[in-house]
Write a protein that holds these residues in place. Structure first.
Motif, PDB file in Angstrom:
ATOM      1  N   LEU A 112     -68.040 -40.856 -66.746  1.00 16.84           N
ATOM      2  CA  LEU A 112     -68.508 -40.836 -65.364  1.00 16.84           C
ATOM      3  C   LEU A 112     -67.844 -39.654 -64.676  1.00 16.84           C
ATOM      4  O   LEU A 112     -66.788 -39.786 -64.053  1.00 16.84           O
ATOM      5  N   LEU A 113     -68.456 -38.487 -64.810  1.00 14.99           N
ATOM      6  CA  LEU A 113     -67.839 -37.254 -64.321  1.00 14.99           C
ATOM      7  C   LEU A 113     -68.065 -37.127 -62.807  1.00 14.99           C
ATOM      8  O   LEU A 113     -69.099 -37.547 -62.277  1.00 14.99           O
ATOM      9  N   PRO A 114     -67.100 -36.502 -62.123  1.00 13.96           N
ATOM     10  CA  PRO A 114     -67.165 -36.459 -60.655  1.00 13.96           C
ATOM     11  C   PRO A 114     -68.159 -35.413 -60.147  1.00 13.96           C
ATOM     12  O   PRO A 114     -68.503 -34.460 -60.850  1.00 13.96           O
ATOM     13  N   SER A 146     -63.978 -43.923 -60.030  1.00 10.34           N
ATOM     14  CA  SER A 146     -62.595 -43.422 -60.017  1.00 10.34           C
ATOM     15  C   SER A 146     -62.656 -41.957 -60.411  1.00 10.34           C
ATOM     16  O   SER A 146     -63.367 -41.598 -61.348  1.00 10.34           O
ATOM     17  N   THR A 147     -61.923 -41.105 -59.702  1.00  9.93           N
ATOM     18  CA  THR A 147     -61.951 -39.682 -60.062  1.00  9.93           C
ATOM     19  C   THR A 147     -60.532 -39.134 -60.203  1.00  9.93           C
ATOM     20  O   THR A 147     -59.593 -39.642 -59.596  1.00  9.93           O
ATOM     21  N   TYR A 148     -60.449 -38.082 -61.002  1.00  7.27           N
ATOM     22  CA  TYR A 148     -59.139 -37.494 -61.330  1.00  7.27           C
ATOM     23  C   TYR A 148     -59.038 -36.027 -60.925  1.00  7.27           C
ATOM     24  O   TYR A 148     -57.982 -35.432 -61.079  1.00  7.27           O
ATOM     25  N   VAL A 149     -60.145 -35.465 -60.471  1.00 11.35           N
ATOM     26  CA  VAL A 149     -60.086 -34.118 -59.893  1.00 11.35           C
ATOM     27  C   VAL A 149     -60.838 -34.153 -58.568  1.00 11.35           C
ATOM     28  O   VAL A 149     -61.773 -34.936 -58.390  1.00 11.35           O
ATOM     29  N   ILE A 219     -55.172 -44.262 -63.745  1.00  8.71           N
ATOM     30  CA  ILE A 219     -56.375 -44.161 -64.578  1.00  8.71           C
ATOM     31  C   ILE A 219     -57.075 -45.517 -64.597  1.00  8.71           C
ATOM     32  O   ILE A 219     -56.434 -46.564 -64.782  1.00  8.71           O
TER      33      ILE A 219
END
Lengths: 281, 251
Positions: A112-114, A146-149, A219
Motif C-alpha cells: 500500500l504505497l503512499p 499507514s505511511t512511512y514517507v 510499522i
C-alpha cells in the motif's frame, strides 16, 4: 453520484484461515466479519465454498488490498469485474480498499504505497473511484493507510484529502485508527486533529490493529494486540462519530479466537460508552 | 514532481534500489523508503516459501533463499494477485539447477496443486449423462482443475514422502518417462503418476476431445483390441476420479 452505504453499527473480526473452523462449526459472537476480497476472487474451490458458508451466518464486508486506486495509469478492469462478481454473490455490507497505489503498468508492488496529497493526485484518485464505483454499481469505502514517507510537495493534509475525495466521489471512509496513530507518530501530526478533520458523516467502518515500534518509526504489522494509545484514540473517534461498524484486524501471529474476541469485547465497551457522548452532542 | 514520475521512481526504488530515485522521492533519511523496500522483498520471499514448501524442504533454507532472491530480482510481480507470483519459479530453478529435474518437477507439482485448488468447480458425470451418449460423436470434457506434464523422475514418491513427513526416497530417473497429473475432486486436490500411454491419451484430449480420436490414439499405441479396451478402462477411471466431468454427443 453515489452516496456512502447505510450505517451499520456492530462489532466484527477479520476472518482468517486460522479461525475458519471456529466460524464454520460454532456460533461466533460477532456482528459481522470482514474478508480480504482478493483471497476469494478465484474461480472456485474451497475458498469460495467457505465464504458462502460463513455468509449464511454473518454479514460480510469485502476489504481489498489490490485495487490500487492511486495508480497513475488507471485501474485494472479484469480486477474490477472479478470484484463485481464476488460482490454480486456475497451482497456485502461494504466494499472497501485503501487510499494508496500498488500498480504501475505491468509492475505490481503488492504494497500500500503512499500518495502525495496534491491536486493532481486528488483528481486522479477521484477519477479512479468514479470508475470503480461505476463498474461495481455501488459506493465504496476507502481506508487511510499507514505511511512511512511524507512529501514536501503535499499541499494538503491527509484528512483534507480524504474530505475532498469523499465529497467529490460520494465514497465512504474506512477509518483505521491504528493507521492514524502510526502515521501521526511517523510524520509528527496531531492524531486528534486528523479525527476532527475527516467528515464524520462519511465514516462507515473502523479498523483497530496492533503495530510494531522501532527506534525510528512505527510499522503497521497487525501482529499484536491494540495498544493503549490506539484504544484512547478509538474512544475519541467513537465520541465524534457515533455508531460505526468496528472490527479488529490480526494478520500475523494470529492467536486463538477467544483471545481476539476478548479484545473485541474491549472495543464494544469503549464504543458503547463513547457513542453516548456522540449521541448527546 | 508529477505523479507519474513519482510512481516510476518508487517502482525503481523497490525493484533496483535506485539511489537517484530515492533522492528524488525524499530529502534526507531513507528509513521510510527502506521499510517499503523491505516489505516488498520480504513479502515476495514469503509468497515463494508458502507456494513451494516442499521445494524449500528439499533444497534447504540457504539454497532456496538464493533461488528466491534470484527470482525476485528477475521477475517483479505483475498481476493483481500474489497467488500467481510463483508461476515461473520452476524456470528459475531450471536455470540455477539445470541438472536437477527432480527439483523442477517438484516445483511443478506444488504449483499445479495450488492451481487445482482454486480452479473452477465442476460436477461429476452422472449415470443419466452416460445413458444417452453417442460414442461416435462424443466429446469428453476435462476438469478445469486438471494439469498435466511429462515426468522423468520419482518426484511423485518424493512429494508424497515430504507431504506425509515420512522418509524421503533418493531422487531417481524413471526407467521410462510417464505423466504427472494434478486435479481437484470436490475440494480434495490429487496428484497421480501415469504411465506413458495414459499420459499420451490425456494429452491427445487437449487437442481433440472426441472419444473416437482417443480410441485412435490408443489403438496406435496398443493395437486394435487392447487399445479399445484401454480407452474404456481409462474413461471409467477418469469419470470416477472426476478427471472427465462431462460428455457431450451430437446426435
Amino acid at each position: 453520484m453515489f452516496t456512502p452505504p447505510p450505517t451499520f453499527s456492530g462489532y466484527g473480526l477479520g476472518l482468517r484461515k486460522e479461525h475458519y473452523r471456529d466460524f464454520l462449526d460454532t456460533d461466533v459472537p460477532v456482528d459481522f466479519v470482514e474478508v480480504i476480497s482478493e483471497n476469494f476472487m478465484v474461480d472456485g474451490g474451497q475458498p469460495r465454498q467457505i465464504l458462502r458458508q460463513v455468509r449464511e451466518r454473518h454479514p460480510v464486508a469485502l476489504h481489498g488490498v489490490s485495487m490500487s486506486i492511486g495508480s497513475f495509469d488507471g485501474l485494472d478492469r479484469d480486477y474490477l469485474h472479478r470484484l463485481r462478481a464476488l460482490a454480486d454473490e456475497i451482497q456485502p455490507l461494504f466494499v472497501s480498499d485503501h487510499l494508496s497505489w500498488s500498480r504501475l503498468g505491468r509492475f505490481n508492488s503488492h504494497d500500500l504505497l503512499p500518495l502525495p496529497y496534491t491536486e493532481e493526485a486528488l483528481d486522479l484518485v477521484c477519477r479512479n473511484i468514479d470508475m470503480a464505483q461505476d463498474v461495481l454499481g455501488r459506493s465504496m469505502l476507502f481506508e487511510n493507510p499507514s505511511t512511512y514517507v511524507s512529501f514536501v510537495d503535499s499541499p494538503m493534509t491527509e484528512w483534507e484529502f480524504l474530505d475532498h475525495m469523499s465529497k467529490r466521489t460520494g465514497c465512504g471512509l474506512l477509518l483505521d485508527v491504528n493507521n492514524v496513530y502510526v502515521s501521526s507518530r511517523n510524520h509528527g501530526f496531531d492524531a486528534h486533529a486528523f479525527l476532527r478533520g475527516i467528515p464524520a458523516d462519511r465514516v462507515r467502518q473502523i479498523h483497530l490493529a496492533g503495530h510494531t515500534e522501532t527506534p525510528e518509526v512505527l510499522i503497521d504489522t497487525h501482529d499484536q494486540p491494540v495498544c493503549v494509545d490506539v484504544w484512547s484514540l478509538y474512544a475519541d473517534a467513537m465520541s465524534l462519530l457515533g455508531p460505526v461498524a468496528t472490527m479488529i484486524e490480526r494478520d500475523d501471529a494470529i492467536p486463538p479466537l477467544p483471545e481476539v474476541l476478548d479484545e473485541l469485547a474491549i472495543a464494544r465497551d469503549i464504543g458503547r460508552r463513547n457513542m453516548r457522548l456522540a449521541e448527546a452532542a | 514532481m508529477n505523479l507519474a514520475r513519482w510512481q516510476q521512481d518508487f517502482r525503481d526504488w523497490l525493484t533496483v534500489a535506485s539511489n537517484d530515485a530515492s533522492h528524488r522521492l525524499v530529502h534526507g533519511s531513507t528509513t521510510g523508503l527502506d521499510i517499503y523496500q523491505n516489505n516488498y522483498r520480504a513479502q515476495l520471499m514469503s509468497v515463494l516459501e508458502a507456494s513451494y514448501p516442499q521445494v524449500l524442504a528439499r533444497l534447504g533454507a540457504v539454497l532456496f533463499r538464493d533461488a528466491a532472491i534470484n527470482h525476485i530480482d528477475r521477475h517483479p510481480p505483475h498481476a493483481w494477485t500474489l497467488d500467481v507470483y510463483g508461476e515461473n519459479f520452476e524456470d528459475t530453478l531450471r536455470s540455477l539447477l539445470p541438472h536437477n529435474p527432480d527439483v523442477h518437477e517438484l516445483a511443478w507439482v506444488e504449483w499445479s496443486l495450488a492451481q487445482s485448488f482454486v480452479a473452477a468447480d465442476a460436477d461429476d458425470v452422472s449415470n443419466d449423462d452416460l445413458a444417452s451418449v453417442d460414442w461416435e460423436t462424443a466429446e469428453l470434457q476435462l476438469a478445469p482443475s486438471l494439469h498435466l506434464r511429462r515426468v522423468t523422475t520419482n518426484v511423485e514418491a518424493i512429494w508424497s514422502a515430504l507431504y506425509d513427513d515420512t522418509e524421503v526416497p533418493e531422487s531417481e530417473m524413471l526407467d521410462a518417462s510417464g505423466g504427472l497429473i494434478t486435479w481437484r475432486q470436490g475440494t480434495s486436490c490429487r496428484l497421480r503418476q501415469t504411465d506413458a500411454t495414459e499420459y499420451a491419451a490425456l494429452q491427445s484430449l487437449h487437442e481433440d476431445a472426441h472419444f473416437a480420436s482417443l480410441c485412435d490414439v490408443l489403438v496406435e499405441h496398443l493395437g486394435e483390441d487392447a487399445g479399445i479396451a484401454r480407452a474404456g478402462e481409462l474413461l471409467a477411471n477418469w469419470i470416477s476420479a472426476g478427471i472427465v466431468i462431462g460428455i457431450e454427443s451430437h446426435h
